[in-house]
Design a protein around this motif. Structure first.
Motif, short mmCIF file in Angstrom:
data_model
loop_
_atom_site.label_atom_id
_atom_site.label_comp_id
_atom_site.label_asym_id
_atom_site.label_seq_id
_atom_site.Cartn_x
_atom_site.Cartn_y
_atom_site.Cartn_z
N ALA A 241 14.64 1.57 -2.15
CA ALA A 241 14.67 1.32 -0.70
C ALA A 241 13.43 0.55 -0.26
CB ALA A 241 14.76 2.65 0.04
N LEU A 242 12.27 0.89 -0.82
CA LEU A 242 11.04 0.18 -0.49
C LEU A 242 11.11 -1.28 -0.94
CD1 LEU A 242 8.26 2.79 -1.36
CD2 LEU A 242 8.91 1.97 0.90
N ALA A 243 11.68 -1.52 -2.13
CA ALA A 243 11.79 -2.89 -2.63
C ALA A 243 12.70 -3.74 -1.74
CB ALA A 243 12.32 -2.87 -4.07
N VAL A 244 13.84 -3.16 -1.34
CA VAL A 244 14.76 -3.89 -0.47
C VAL A 244 14.11 -4.16 0.88
CG1 VAL A 244 16.94 -3.73 0.79
CG2 VAL A 244 16.83 -3.00 -1.60
N GLU A 245 13.37 -3.18 1.40
CA GLU A 245 12.72 -3.34 2.70
C GLU A 245 11.64 -4.40 2.64
OE1 GLU A 245 10.74 -0.54 6.19
OE2 GLU A 245 11.42 0.33 4.30
N TRP B 28 9.86 8.37 -14.11
CA TRP B 28 9.59 8.31 -12.68
C TRP B 28 10.55 7.39 -11.95
CZ3 TRP B 28 8.30 3.75 -10.23
CH2 TRP B 28 7.92 2.69 -11.05
N LYS B 29 11.07 6.39 -12.66
CA LYS B 29 12.02 5.46 -12.03
C LYS B 29 13.33 6.18 -11.69
CE LYS B 29 10.19 1.40 -14.45
NZ LYS B 29 10.50 0.30 -15.40
N LYS B 30 13.78 7.06 -12.59
CA LYS B 30 15.02 7.79 -12.33
C LYS B 30 14.82 8.86 -11.27
CE LYS B 30 16.78 7.23 -17.07
NZ LYS B 30 17.14 7.94 -18.32
N MET B 31 13.69 9.56 -11.36
CA MET B 31 13.46 10.67 -10.43
C MET B 31 13.24 10.20 -9.00
SD MET B 31 11.11 13.33 -12.64
CE MET B 31 9.86 12.12 -13.11
N ASN B 32 12.71 8.99 -8.82
CA ASN B 32 12.43 8.47 -7.48
C ASN B 32 13.12 7.14 -7.23
OD1 ASN B 32 10.09 10.48 -6.77
ND2 ASN B 32 9.53 9.66 -8.75
N GLY C 262 0.81 -1.21 0.00
CA GLY C 262 0.00 0.00 0.00
C GLY C 262 0.84 1.25 0.00
N PHE C 263 1.95 1.22 0.74
CA PHE C 263 2.84 2.38 0.80
C PHE C 263 3.43 2.66 -0.59
CE2 PHE C 263 4.81 5.20 3.80
CZ PHE C 263 5.97 5.62 3.18
N ARG C 264 3.88 1.61 -1.25
CA ARG C 264 4.46 1.80 -2.58
C ARG C 264 3.39 2.27 -3.58
NH1 ARG C 264 5.17 -0.32 -7.53
NH2 ARG C 264 7.27 -0.24 -8.45
N ALA C 265 2.21 1.63 -3.53
CA ALA C 265 1.15 1.99 -4.47
C ALA C 265 0.67 3.42 -4.27
CB ALA C 265 -0.02 1.01 -4.34
N PHE D 227 3.33 5.80 -5.45
CA PHE D 227 3.37 5.81 -6.92
C PHE D 227 2.20 6.61 -7.49
CE2 PHE D 227 2.11 4.05 -11.02
CZ PHE D 227 3.29 4.18 -11.72
N GLU D 228 1.00 6.36 -6.97
CA GLU D 228 -0.18 7.04 -7.51
C GLU D 228 -0.11 8.54 -7.27
OE1 GLU D 228 -3.61 5.27 -5.83
OE2 GLU D 228 -3.38 3.36 -6.92
N LYS D 229 0.35 8.96 -6.10
CA LYS D 229 0.37 10.38 -5.79
C LYS D 229 1.51 11.09 -6.50
CE LYS D 229 -1.88 9.75 -1.32
NZ LYS D 229 -3.12 10.40 -1.69
N ILE D 230 2.70 10.46 -6.53
CA ILE D 230 3.84 11.09 -7.19
C ILE D 230 3.64 11.12 -8.70
CG2 ILE D 230 6.29 10.84 -7.69
CD1 ILE D 230 6.66 9.82 -4.85
N VAL D 231 3.30 9.97 -9.26
CA VAL D 231 3.11 9.89 -10.71
C VAL D 231 1.84 10.63 -11.13
CG1 VAL D 231 2.70 8.31 -12.62
CG2 VAL D 231 4.41 7.75 -10.91
N GLY D 232 0.81 10.58 -10.27
CA GLY D 232 -0.42 11.29 -10.61
C GLY D 232 -0.22 12.79 -10.70
N LEU D 233 0.76 13.31 -9.98
CA LEU D 233 1.02 14.75 -10.02
C LEU D 233 2.09 15.11 -11.04
CD1 LEU D 233 0.08 17.32 -8.49
CD2 LEU D 233 2.12 17.07 -7.09
#
Length: 413
Positions: free
Chosen positions: A263-267, A253-257, A51-54, A57-63
């Motif tokens: 870090a989320l994937a590793v966690e 978005w992958k480069k910018m974030n 949920g944190f990742r989604a 993603f939705e808020k950062i990419v949505g904006l």
């Protein structure tokens, strides 16, 4: 591995040990409880991480869109032609001009660092479901009105209708030096994206007003791009990257974030491995309870063998007994996990009240609320893993029971 009525009857009898075997029943109950907690912990943590990742993603990419085309030097003079090229690129669903510049804003003696965004009317409309106060209809070119984030409004102490001053250090030149440009804007709208860093910094206005404030004329700083598939944004925009080489840089978005999502994937992986150990420890309790049950039922096993019970039957009986404990623990863990996820916000508030600590500070967690999103595939993997561990834990005691020699047992009993 289907059980006959005889095997199922014995298995049920062993699942509920008698009065003289209460300690075995206690260990079995602890085993079930431990499996339940392990599965629930995995479901809760992995769902929250998803949920944190989604949400991020939705808020950062949505904006910000899936990619940003930024001109070298900060100004894209022939932006209309570039915009046509971007829109004509296969896989691109939307492309919008954008102006973004860090400045300062002041109100009643308070000064905050802000990020001014100049958007088209279509992009301004995307904030409609984020509006907390005011109306986006007042954001018209030349109206000197702006929309600000909820946290910025709180930091400045500003409300809808107040006049804030935006300060541009690149002002006019005078005999005494450069005087910063100060323009007053009326707060027409207060919005909340849900990402703390955005809500405390963004000041959104029509693109023409941003061009006037920044003294850039008919130029823009970047183009926001949305594609059909965010995971394939690199290959989709590869032809455009070659065309714009030397004029502008394409950042997805992958480069910018990258650091945040990596870090989320590793966690996520680390948490899954650590919490899986809890389930593994829990099934060792199943192993110990079955070993004690086999030792306690050695004489019964020998009698069953003399009455015609096969080694295969005994194997099936003890595997079923242990596996049912693991299965019931897994089902209970799923129920507990989903109940916790459903009431996650009240639970967080309750813990905050009891401990007196702020467990979910938006300035640290990025998001304003604890998110959760259950992935059916991941939940299935957790269940299969717990059931597999439970099954493996039953094999040694079941094989031990099946290999019991009735002659040796009855000789000394």
């Amino acid at each position: 591995m289907l059980l006959s009525p005889f095997e199922w009857t014995i298995a049920k009898r062993y699942m509920l040990p008698g009065k003289g075997e209460r300690f075995i029943a206690l260990v079995a109950g602890i085993s079930l409880f431990a499996v339940m907690l392990g599965v629930a912990a995995l479901v809760i943590v992995m769902s929250v991480m998803n949920g944190f990742r989604a949400e991020l993603f939705e808020k950062i990419v949505g904006l910000n869109g899936h990619a940003i085309i930024q001109a070298y030097g900060g100004r894209l003079d022939d932006w209309r032609e570039v915009l046509k090229e971007v829109k004509a690129t296969p896989g691109v669903t939307r492309a919008s001009p954008l102006i973004e510049q860090p400045l300062l804003a002041s109100f009643n003696g308070r000064v905050e660092a802000i990020l001014v965004r100049g958007n088209t009317p279509e992009d301004l409309g995307r904030l409609q479901d984020k509006v907390q106060a005011g109306s986006l209809a007042d954001l018209k070119p030349g109206a000197d009105s702006v929309a600000i984030g909820s946290q910025l409004a709180q930091n400045l102490g500003a409300q809808v209708g107040d006049m804030i001053t935006v300060i541009n250090p690149q002002g006019r030149a005078t005999p005494f030096g450069t005087v910063p440009r100060q323009v007053a804007y009326r707060v027409a709208t207060i919005f909340e994206i849900g990402v703390y860093d955005y809500d405390q910094a963004f000041v959104v206005m029509p693109m023409q007003d941003a061009q006037t404030l920044l003294l850039t004329g008919d130029t823009i700083g970047m183009i926001e791009v949305t594609t059909t598939d965010p995971d394939q944004v690199g290959p989709i925009l590869a032809p455009l990257t070659r065309k714009l080489a030397g004029r502008a840089a394409v950042s997805d978005w992958k480069k910018m974030n990258a650091s945040l999502f990596e870090a989320l994937a590793v966690e996520r992986v680390a948490m899954f491995v650590v919490l899986s150990i809890i389930v593994l420890v829990a099934v060792f309790n199943i192993l110990s309870s079955l070993i004690m049950l086999v030792r306690a039922k050695t004489r019964d096993i020998a009698i069953l063998r003399t009455m015609g019970a096969t080694r295969r039957s005994l194997l099936k009986i003890f595997v079923t007994t242990g596996f049912c404990i693991g299965m019931l623990g897994t089902l209970a863990g799923l129920v507990l996990g989903f109940v916790f996820l459903y009431f996650r916000q009240p639970i967080v508030r309750l813990v905050e009240i009891v401990t007196g600590q702020n467990l979910w500070d938006p300035s640290i967690r990025f998001l304003t609320e604890l998110p959760a999103r259950a992935d059916p595939v991941e939940i299935s993997v957790i269940c299969v893993m717990a059931l597999l561990f439970s099954f493996l834990a039953t094999l040694y005691p079941a094989l031990k029971a099946a290999s019991t020699d009735p002659v040796q047992v009855l000789r000394y009993e």
